[in-house]
Design an enzyme around this catalytic site. Structure first.
Site, PDB file in Angstrom:
ATOM      1  N   CYS A  49      13.684 -18.784 -35.472  1.00  0.00           N
ATOM      2  CA  CYS A  49      12.509 -18.409 -34.703  1.00  0.00           C
ATOM      3  C   CYS A  49      11.678 -17.490 -35.603  1.00  0.00           C
ATOM      4  O   CYS A  49      12.118 -16.410 -35.974  1.00  0.00           O
ATOM      5  CB  CYS A  49      12.986 -17.714 -33.436  1.00  0.00           C
ATOM      6  SG  CYS A  49      11.671 -17.196 -32.361  1.00  0.00           S
ATOM      7  N   CYS A  88      13.882 -13.848 -26.361  1.00  0.00           N
ATOM      8  CA  CYS A  88      12.450 -14.092 -26.210  1.00  0.00           C
ATOM      9  C   CYS A  88      11.765 -12.888 -25.597  1.00  0.00           C
ATOM     10  O   CYS A  88      12.212 -12.362 -24.590  1.00  0.00           O
ATOM     11  CB  CYS A  88      12.198 -15.269 -25.270  1.00  0.00           C
ATOM     12  SG  CYS A  88      12.840 -16.785 -25.884  1.00  0.00           S
TER      13      CYS A  88
HETATM   14  N1  SAH Z   1       2.807 -16.136 -28.745  1.00  0.00           N
HETATM   15  C1  SAH Z   1       3.403 -17.405 -28.607  1.00  0.00           C
HETATM   16  C2  SAH Z   1       4.632 -17.508 -29.423  1.00  0.00           C
HETATM   17  C3  SAH Z   1       5.695 -16.504 -29.056  1.00  0.00           C
HETATM   18  S1  SAH Z   1       6.903 -17.390 -28.249  1.00  0.00           S
HETATM   19  C4  SAH Z   1       3.655 -17.699 -27.154  1.00  0.00           C
HETATM   20  O1  SAH Z   1       3.547 -16.795 -26.352  1.00  0.00           O
HETATM   21  O2  SAH Z   1       3.930 -18.857 -26.830  1.00  0.00           O
HETATM   22  C5  SAH Z   1       7.734 -16.228 -27.336  1.00  0.00           C
HETATM   23  C6  SAH Z   1       8.167 -16.855 -26.042  1.00  0.00           C
HETATM   24  O3  SAH Z   1       8.918 -15.885 -25.321  1.00  0.00           O
HETATM   25  C7  SAH Z   1       6.961 -17.224 -25.200  1.00  0.00           C
HETATM   26  O4  SAH Z   1       7.214 -18.374 -24.438  1.00  0.00           O
HETATM   27  C8  SAH Z   1       6.882 -16.014 -24.310  1.00  0.00           C
HETATM   28  O5  SAH Z   1       6.131 -16.266 -23.175  1.00  0.00           O
HETATM   29  C9  SAH Z   1       8.338 -15.727 -24.055  1.00  0.00           C
HETATM   30  N2  SAH Z   1       8.575 -14.366 -23.567  1.00  0.00           N
HETATM   31  C10 SAH Z   1       7.826 -13.269 -23.784  1.00  0.00           C
HETATM   32  N3  SAH Z   1       8.348 -12.209 -23.138  1.00  0.00           N
HETATM   33  C11 SAH Z   1       9.442 -12.653 -22.492  1.00  0.00           C
HETATM   34  C12 SAH Z   1      10.417 -12.036 -21.656  1.00  0.00           C
HETATM   35  N4  SAH Z   1      10.361 -10.741 -21.372  1.00  0.00           N
HETATM   36  N5  SAH Z   1      11.412 -12.800 -21.169  1.00  0.00           N
HETATM   37  C13 SAH Z   1      11.469 -14.118 -21.478  1.00  0.00           C
HETATM   38  N6  SAH Z   1      10.598 -14.750 -22.257  1.00  0.00           N
HETATM   39  C14 SAH Z   1       9.598 -14.027 -22.761  1.00  0.00           C
END
Ligand code: SAH
Ligand code: SF4
Length: 352
Positions: free
Chosen positions: A110, A343
Site C-alpha cells: 500500500c 486504512c
Molecule cells: N485518498 C485515497 C487513497 C487513500 S486510500 C482515497 O481516499 O481513496 C485509504 C482508504 O482508507 C480509503 O478508502 C479511505 O476512505 C479509507 N479510510 C480512511 N480512514 C479510514 C478509517 N478510519 N477506517 C477505515 N478506512 C478508512
C-alpha cells in the site's frame, strides 16, 4: 555574479523516454539511455560505478550531473498479523509510510502518493493531519523498491500487487503518479503488470476521466464512496461538495474498463451514520447498472474522532442486503491496527 550550485537531475524521477532524452542531451545515443534506465531498476543498484557495461566517461558525466536518490527507510514496524509498516524519511525530513500486507497468495504494498492529504475526510487520520506536499515519482517508486529489497533479503515471496491507498489522494498528484505508474509498469523498469495496480480516489471526477484516458483503463480503479447519498457524503467527505455522487458515478461509467473488470467501491461502515438497512438498499439502487464490486470495511478508530465501527451482526446484515441485490460484496479485514497501519490510520509517525 552569484554562482548557483548545479541542480542535479534525479534519474529515478524519469520515465524511460525521459532518461533517453537526458542522455541524448549529454551527447549519447538512445540505446545508452535505455541501458541506463534498465540499470536503475536492477536490484541493489546504488551508484553509477555499479553500471559496469556503461563507458567510464559516461558514468563520470552522469555522476557529475545526475543523482539516483531514493527515499530512505527509517523504521520497519511489524504487526501481530504479519503486516509491516515501512516508515520513510525523505530528503527534506518529511515522513511517509507504506504498508506491506502478506496474504495467502499475494503480497500487497500500500503506497503513499502525498505526505499528508488536503481532502479533509473527517474519518481519516491522514486527512486530519493536513497536507504537507506531493511525492515525486522517485519517492513513490522508491517505496516499491524498498519493499522489494526487504522481501528479497528474507527470500520471501515477491510483491504481487500495488495499491495507491497509503497517505494522500493520488489523483491530486496525478502527473507524478502517472510517471510512477509508467516506471513501475515499464518492462525495463519494475515490470509490474498494470492489472495488479490499483489507484484509489476520494472522487476527483475530472481526474478520473484523465486517468482513464491516459491509462486506457488498464489500471484498476477504486472509489472511496462511503455513503449512499449526498447528504451523508457531504458530512464525511468535503470533496463531495465539489463533485457530488452523480458526477463521481458519471466518471466511473466513462472509465474505459476492460471486459470482465470491475471498479472497486469502498465503503467504510460507521455505526449510526451509514450502516442502516435503508443505507444498504439505497447503495444497491445507486450502483445499479455499474460494473462494480463492493468492499465493506468497518471503520478503524482514529484518535480524536467520535465514530465507532458497527457490530459484526450489523456488518453481516449490510453485506447480506447487497448480496440479495446481486452484488459481489467483500468484507475487508482490517490489518495492522496494532501498529496504526490500517486504512485511515497512517500518520507518518515513528513508533514511541
Ligand atoms: N485518498 C485515497 C487513497 C487513500 S486510500 C482515497 O481516499 O481513496 C485509504 C482508504 O482508507 C480509503 O478508502 C479511505 O476512505 C479509507 N479510510 C480512511 N480512514 C479510514 C478509517 N478510519 N477506517 C477505515 N478506512 C478508512
Ligand atoms: Fe485523503 Fe483518502 Fe484520507 Fe480522504 S480518505 S483524507 S482522500 S487519504
Amino acid at each position: 555574479m552569484i554562482s548557483r550550485p548545479m541542480q542535479r537531475h534525479n534519474l529515478r524521477d524519469m520515465r524511460q523516454e525521459e532518461v533517453v532524452a537526458f542522455c541524448q542531451r549529454l551527447g549519447h545515443p538512445a540505446y545508452r539511455g535505455r541501458q541506463l534506465f534498465a540499470w536503475l531498476y536492477r536490484p541493489g543498484v546504488r551508484s553509477f560505478a555499479q553500471m559496469t557495461d556503461l563507458p567510464k566517461k559516461f558514468r563520470a558525466q552522469l555522476a557529475a550531473t545526475a543523482s539516483l536518490d531514493l527515499p530512505e527507510v527509517a523504521e520497519v514496524q511489524r504487526s501481530e498479523d504479519g503486516t509491516r509498516k515501512l516508515l520513510f524519511r525523505l530528503a527534506d525530513g518529511v515522513r511517509i509510510e507504506s504498508v506491506l500486507i502478506p496474504e495467502e497468495e499475494r503480497q500487497t504494498l500500500c503506497v503513499s502518493t502525498q505526505a499528508g492529504c488536503a481532502m479533509g475526510c473527517v474519518f481519516c487520520m491522514t486527512g486530519r493531519l493536513g497536507f504537507r506536499r506531493n511525492l515525486r515519482p522517485a519517492e513513490i517508486v522508491g517505496q516499491v523498491i524498498a519493499a522489494r529489497n526487504l522481501l528479497a533479503a528474507e527470500t520471501a515471496p515477491p510483491l504481487t500487487n500495488l495499491v495507491f491507498m497509503g497517505m494522500g489522494e493520488p489523483l491530486a498528484n496525478l502527473a507524478n503518479c502517472l510517471a510512477a505508474i509508467d516506471i513501475l509498469t515499464d518492462q525495463r523498469g519494475l515490470d509490474f503488470s498494470p492489472r495488479r495496480l490499483t489507484v484509489s480516489t476520494s472522487g476527483l471526477a475530472p481526474k478520473i476521466h484523465e486517468l482513464g484516458r491516459r491509462c486506457q483503463g488498464k489500471i484498476n480503479l477504486a472509489i472511496s464512496l462511503h455513503a449512499p447519498n449526498d447528504a451523508i457524503r457531504d458530512q464525511l467527505m468535503p470533496v463531495n461538495h465539489t463533485y457530488p455522487i452523480a458526477a463521481l458515478l458519471a466518471a466511473c461509467r466513462a472509465y474505459p474498463l476492460p471486459r470482465r473488470k470491475r471498479i472497486m467501491i469502498e465503503y467504510i461502515l460507521i455505526k449510526g451514520i451509514n450502516d442502516a438497512d435503508t443505507h444498504a438498499q439505497a447503495l444497491g439502487r445507486l450502483l445499479r447498472g455499474l460494473r462494480v464490486k463492493i468492499n465493506l470495511l468497518p471503520y478503524n478508530p482514529v484518535e480524536g474522532v467520535a465514530f465507532h465501527p458497527p457490530s459484526a451482526e450489523r456488518v453481516a446484515r449490510f453485506q447480506e442486503i447487497l448480496w440479495q441485490q446481486g452484488y459481489t460484496v467483500l468484507l475487508r479485514q482490517s490489518r495492522g491496527q496494532d501498529i496504526d497501519a490500517a486504512c485511515g490510520q497512517l500518520a507518518g509517525r515513528a513508533s514511541a
